[in-house]
Design a protein around this motif. Structure first.
Motif, short mmCIF file in Angstrom:
data_model
loop_
_atom_site.label_atom_id
_atom_site.label_comp_id
_atom_site.label_asym_id
_atom_site.label_seq_id
_atom_site.Cartn_x
_atom_site.Cartn_y
_atom_site.Cartn_z
N PHE A 145 0.83 -1.18 0.00
CA PHE A 145 0.00 0.00 0.00
C PHE A 145 0.88 1.24 0.00
O PHE A 145 1.91 1.28 0.66
CB PHE A 145 -0.91 0.01 1.23
N GLU A 146 0.41 2.24 -0.74
CA GLU A 146 1.13 3.51 -0.74
C GLU A 146 0.76 4.29 0.51
O GLU A 146 -0.34 4.18 1.02
CB GLU A 146 0.73 4.32 -1.96
N ASP A 192 2.13 10.88 4.25
CA ASP A 192 2.33 9.78 5.19
C ASP A 192 1.71 10.14 6.54
O ASP A 192 0.51 10.38 6.60
CB ASP A 192 3.82 9.45 5.30
N ASP A 193 2.49 10.20 7.61
CA ASP A 193 1.94 10.50 8.94
C ASP A 193 2.00 11.98 9.28
O ASP A 193 1.67 12.38 10.39
CB ASP A 193 2.69 9.72 10.02
#
Length: 129
Positions: free
Chosen positions: A39-40, A67-68
């Motif tokens: 998963f990206e 991302d996060d």
């Protein structure tokens, strides 16, 4: 003869009910799935704004995520005339960190402009035509 037929049908029903397939799903903790798919990391960006001079609505928001790491801000025109701007970020597990700023000065109507408050009077008359 009817008794024998009814007894035989009852016996067939009991045997058929006994041979039901067992449920394939049992309750319990979910099993970890093994997946070959990769998963990206989440990545997005958006912004929107509403400015309506007639009603005084003035709202806007923008946000980006990689991302996060999430960064963004939103603005709201408050009823007292000030504009509130909240700038925020989330960096991994650090949690939501916000900086709240206000532009302008709060304005409240004078008590003469608002008028005296009077509670509403009942208008329904029961039994009257």
């Amino acid at each position: 003869m009817n008794t024998k037929v009814l007894f035989l049908l009852g016996l067939v029903a009991v045997v058929a009910a006994d041979k039901r397939p067992a449920p394939s799903l049992a309750y319990g903790a979910p099993q970890a799935r093994q997946s070959s798919e990769e998963f990206e990391s989440p990545k997005y960006g958006f912004d929107w704004a509403v400015q309506d001079g007639e009603s005084g609505n003035d709202f806007a928001q923008q946000e980006t995520r990689d991302d996060d790491n999430t960064k963004g801000s939103y603005t709201v025109q408050l009823p007292d005339g000030r504009r509130q701007t909240v700038t925020y970020y989330v960096d991994g597990d650090s949690g939501y960190v916000a900086d709240v700023q206000y532009q302008g000065e709060a304005r409240y109507p004078d008590s003469d402009e608002v008028g005296a408050y009077a509670p509403p009077q009942p208008s329904a008359r029961y039994g009257a035509p």
